[in-house]
Design an enzyme around this catalytic site. Structure first.
Site, PDB file in Angstrom:
ATOM      1  N   ASP B  54      20.235  66.623  61.812  1.00 34.33           N
ATOM      2  CA  ASP B  54      20.835  66.049  63.004  1.00 34.33           C
ATOM      3  C   ASP B  54      21.815  64.948  62.600  1.00 34.33           C
ATOM      4  OD1 ASP B  54      21.497  64.925  65.348  1.00 34.33           O
ATOM      5  OD2 ASP B  54      19.459  64.351  65.938  1.00 34.33           O
ATOM      6  N   GLU B 131      32.677  51.982  34.949  1.00 34.49           N
ATOM      7  CA  GLU B 131      31.853  50.978  34.248  1.00 34.49           C
ATOM      8  C   GLU B 131      31.131  50.193  35.318  1.00 34.49           C
ATOM      9  OE1 GLU B 131      34.550  48.566  32.030  1.00 34.49           O
ATOM     10  OE2 GLU B 131      35.395  50.267  30.940  1.00 34.49           O
ATOM     11  N   GLU B 133      28.452  47.650  36.878  1.00 27.92           N
ATOM     12  CA  GLU B 133      27.625  46.471  36.602  1.00 27.92           C
ATOM     13  C   GLU B 133      26.603  46.266  37.709  1.00 27.92           C
ATOM     14  OE1 GLU B 133      31.155  43.968  34.322  1.00 27.92           O
ATOM     15  OE2 GLU B 133      30.700  43.553  36.409  1.00 27.92           O
ATOM     16  N   GLU B 188      25.560  41.735  30.485  1.00 25.01           N
ATOM     17  CA  GLU B 188      26.865  41.233  30.886  1.00 25.01           C
ATOM     18  C   GLU B 188      26.879  39.708  30.782  1.00 25.01           C
ATOM     19  OE1 GLU B 188      29.951  41.691  31.683  1.00 25.01           O
ATOM     20  OE2 GLU B 188      29.813  43.740  30.932  1.00 25.01           O
ATOM     21  N   GLU B 195      25.262  46.153  32.309  1.00 24.86           N
ATOM     22  CA  GLU B 195      26.279  47.193  32.521  1.00 24.86           C
ATOM     23  C   GLU B 195      25.879  48.428  31.752  1.00 24.86           C
ATOM     24  OE1 GLU B 195      30.441  46.076  32.057  1.00 24.86           O
ATOM     25  OE2 GLU B 195      30.862  47.996  31.102  1.00 24.86           O
ATOM     26  N   HIS B 244      34.662  48.855  37.292  1.00 29.08           N
ATOM     27  CA  HIS B 244      35.996  49.207  36.813  1.00 29.08           C
ATOM     28  C   HIS B 244      36.135  50.720  36.763  1.00 29.08           C
ATOM     29  CE1 HIS B 244      36.357  45.155  34.490  1.00 29.08           C
ATOM     30  NE2 HIS B 244      36.136  45.006  35.769  1.00 29.08           N
ATOM     31  N   ARG B 316      43.504  41.049  30.024  1.00 27.88           N
ATOM     32  CA  ARG B 316      42.430  41.563  30.859  1.00 27.88           C
ATOM     33  C   ARG B 316      42.367  40.951  32.249  1.00 27.88           C
ATOM     34  NH1 ARG B 316      37.923  44.236  28.353  1.00 27.88           N
ATOM     35  NH2 ARG B 316      38.483  44.805  26.230  1.00 27.88           N
ATOM     36  N   GLU B 333      43.048  51.419  33.717  1.00 29.20           N
ATOM     37  CA  GLU B 333      41.797  50.821  34.175  1.00 29.20           C
ATOM     38  C   GLU B 333      42.063  49.942  35.390  1.00 29.20           C
ATOM     39  OE1 GLU B 333      39.984  48.142  31.396  1.00 29.20           O
ATOM     40  OE2 GLU B 333      38.198  47.895  32.611  1.00 29.20           O
ATOM     41  N   ARG B 335      40.624  47.356  38.050  1.00 28.73           N
ATOM     42  CA  ARG B 335      39.525  46.423  37.858  1.00 28.73           C
ATOM     43  C   ARG B 335      38.958  45.808  39.128  1.00 28.73           C
ATOM     44  NH1 ARG B 335      40.949  42.303  35.525  1.00 28.73           N
ATOM     45  NH2 ARG B 335      39.033  41.829  34.429  1.00 28.73           N
TER      46      ARG B 335
END
Lengths: 189, 444
Positions: B54, B131, B133, B188, B195, B244, B316, B333, B335
């Site tokens: 349902d 990735e 975490e 981490e 992670e 990420h 980064r 990547e 982030r």
């Protein structure tokens, strides 16, 4: 009596302290937990010989916590209850040892059940280890026989030659014979 | 995860394994996994796509008059749960279909499939490596999760035991048993934060894997007396949890479409245009990649989370980083996504943004080389760098202005999603937080 480590999980402070005091008198080393998840955390840290657990525990259900602790072989569980109902007996059947302690606590019964559970718990543990080992030996034996049969059939060699070939190949590859047997079975099937 | 059973093989396998329960799983619009559990006797019915549920009973799914929904299990997602010893259980991930046999547009998995089809028609498939975490906290005496990460009980006779680390090890083993290839698993930056990275897969499998991953992590954490949370920012003052997304496009003949040995930074034109699309639509897909009020508390300066919409090949700090690896590993990547995101919708929106970049040949701005956190406003203005939305309300507004991303998720999902997000926002705005009490109770 050996000074085993025992975790006492009971949400009632007075009852927890009483059990610990009684156990300490007999030379056991005790650790306390107030709830299900706490009992698991302590068991994972101290790997006790026995976990004494009240069925009426805060947080995670006591049976759920007990199941995880026995499944992951952290300890044997001995329940404490003031109300042994039918459903309690049903649940007890799935535990390592079929034993429990009644509340209010009677020291002699407690000591007897603790000894009983520790002894039977370790016997159970040894037996299941033995069975596990035998099962895996049997399984490997089957694999090796199968691989041998395939080698005899495909290479037209004798049984002894097949066995020697298998042994040499596994030595060359630095893996156990059953792993090599698995590879051979995969190759031919 | 690559077990391609036929219906018959799967039935046989299920009997051989002595399975008792099979969980038919799907994900609702808000990214919560739902389960319809059946017994082994009903498996054949399920494999014939005859299991009904349902839809109106699921939050934000449908109106009551169109509530009959059918589940179509994807046989390649069949996995036995490694943690159930007493009764064997397995699961399959399903697509939701309407009674008339057409895909239900409110099923996020169908949404992602639709965008993947668009990419395929342009000659690409998408690979994704997440990735993820998360935090492991203790539960308190009542079984409620707390923010506690360390045992305060002192066991003086024992060396300190890393409960979280042991749990993570167990998670890695369990995920391997479920067919995951684990690339890395580590502690981490923040206390209690972990992670686990798993190998890239095609986008649909990756999204399935993210859902499976979250489920497995929670269950194993519970078996360790811990609570796993994917909440983006559970504690003020320490890093939040991100997810990420490493991604690349592959041409239909199996080449990495982002790699060009001759190109600038060895990146192809396609990669630059894809990147251009991501940068252009970043403000609008943020609502999907960061879907909670709490998500925006992670996206603040100083905690390794991106704030500014910029890209870099080395640094980064910005939104998009191009990891150094080239050749087949060339990838982008992103982030900002966090693990609260619905992976199907987030990937659909991100991919659509990139495809829009390729179609319209959108060029990305120049990369930033310095740490963007250290730039002042003037410098940022000069370089044309904007920032991600500051809160969920702004994000939903941005989404409402972007037809491309709205088209990616479809009108139905868009409507239900914004309703839910705005409801969250207004509830949040009305509530009085501890911060306010601490600040104003004495002052005024």
């Amino acid at each position: 009596m050996d000074s085993y480590r025992i975790v006492v999980a009971d949400s009632s402070e007075s009852s927890r302290k009483l059990i610990c005091k009684l156990l300490n008198k007999k030379g056991y080393k005790t650790y306390q937990a107030t709830d299900g998840a706490g009992a698991i955390r302590i068991s994972r840290s101290v790997f006790p010989k026995l976990l004494i657990m009240d069925t009426n525990l805060w947080g995670m259900n006591a049976y759920e916590a007990a199941r995880i602790i026995e499944e992951d072989q952290l300890s044997t569980v001995l329940f404490v209850t003031s109300n042994p109902t039918n459903s309690f007996y049903q649940k007890l059947k799935n535990m390592n040892v079929f034993a429990y302690v009644m509340k209010p606590i009677h020291p002699d019964q407690l000591y007897q059940m603790v000894e009983f559970s520790i002894m039977n718990g370790s016997k159970m543990h040894q037996l299941s280890k033995k069975i596990e080992k035998l099962e895996s030996t049997l399984e490997n034996r089957k694999k090796i026989d199968r691989a041998k049969g395939l080698l005899i059939e495909h290479l037209r060699i004798s049984e002894e030659e097949a066995y020697k070939l298998l042994r040499r190949k596994s030595m060359d590859a630095c893996i156990s014979m059953d792993q090599m047997a698995e590879k051979i079975i995969k190759k031919y099937i | 995860m690559g077990c391609n059973y036929t219906k018959e093989e799967l039935l046989k396998k299920a009997t051989e394994l002595e399975l008792e329960f099979i969980h038919l799983q799907f994900t609702d619009i808000l990214g919560v996994m739902k389960n319809v559990s059946i017994t082994i006797e009903q498996l054949e019915k399920a494999l014939n796509n005859e299991i009904m549920f349902d839809g109106s009973s699921i939050d934000g799914f449908v109106r009551i008059e169109e509530s009959d929904m059918y589940l179509r299990p994807d046989l390649s997602t069949f996995v036995v749960f490694p943690w159930t010893n007493h009764a064997k259980e397995a699961r399959m991930i399903c697509d939701v279909y309407k009674a008339d046999g057409t895909p239900f547009e409110g099923c996020p998995r169908n949404t992602l499939k639709k965008v993947l089809k668009e990419a395929y028609d342009m000659g690409y498939t998408m690979n994704v490596g997440p990735e993820c975490e998360f935090f492991l906290f203790h539960t308190d005496e009542r079984g409620e999760p707390s923010l506690e990460t360390h045992d305060n009980a002192g066991y003086f006779d024992l060396a300190p035991i890393d409960l979280g680390g042991n749990a993570r090890k167990d998670m890695t083993i369990t995920l391997k048993q479920m067919g995951f290839e684990i690339e890395a698993s580590h502690h981490e930056v923040a206390p209690g934060q972990h992670e686990i990275d798993f190998k890239y897969e095609d986008a649909l499998t990756a999204a399935d894997n993210i859902m499976t991953f979250k489920m497995a992590v929670r269950i194993i954490a519970q078996r360790h007396g811990l609570h796993a949370t994917f909440m983006p920012k559970p504690k003020f003052g320490i890093n939040g949890s991100g997810m990420h997304i490493n991604m690349s496009l592959e041409t239909l003949d199996g080449k990495n479409a982002f790699y060009d040995g001759e190109g600038e930074l060895e990146l192809s034109k396609t990669a630059y245009h894809y990147l251009g699309g991501i940068i252009k639509h970043a403000r609008s897909f943020a609502a999907l990649t960061n879907p909670t009020v709490n998500s925006y508390k992670r996206l603040v300066p100083g905690y390794e989370a991106p704030v500014l919409i910029a890209w870099s090949a080395s640094n980064r700090s910005p939104l998009v980083r191009i990891p150094a690896k080239r050749g087949n590993s060339t990838r982008i990547e992103l982030r900002n996504p966090d693990p609260a995101a619905n992976p199907y919708l987030a990937l659909a929106a991100i991919l659509k943004a990139g495809l829009d970049g390729i179609q319209n040949k959108i060029n990305p701005p120049a990369p930033v080389m310095s740490n963007v956190y250290h730039m002042d406003d003037v410098e940022m203005k000069e370089k044309g760098i904007t920032s991600l939305p500051e809160n969920l309300y702004e994000a939903v507004n941005e989404l409402s202005k972007d037809e491309v991303i709205k088209d990616a998720i479809g009108a139905h999902v868009y409507e239900k999603f914004t309703d839910a997000a705005l409801y969250e926002w207004y509830e949040y705005s009305k509530s009085v937080s501890k911060w306010e009490l601490d600040r104003y109770l004495r002052k005024f």
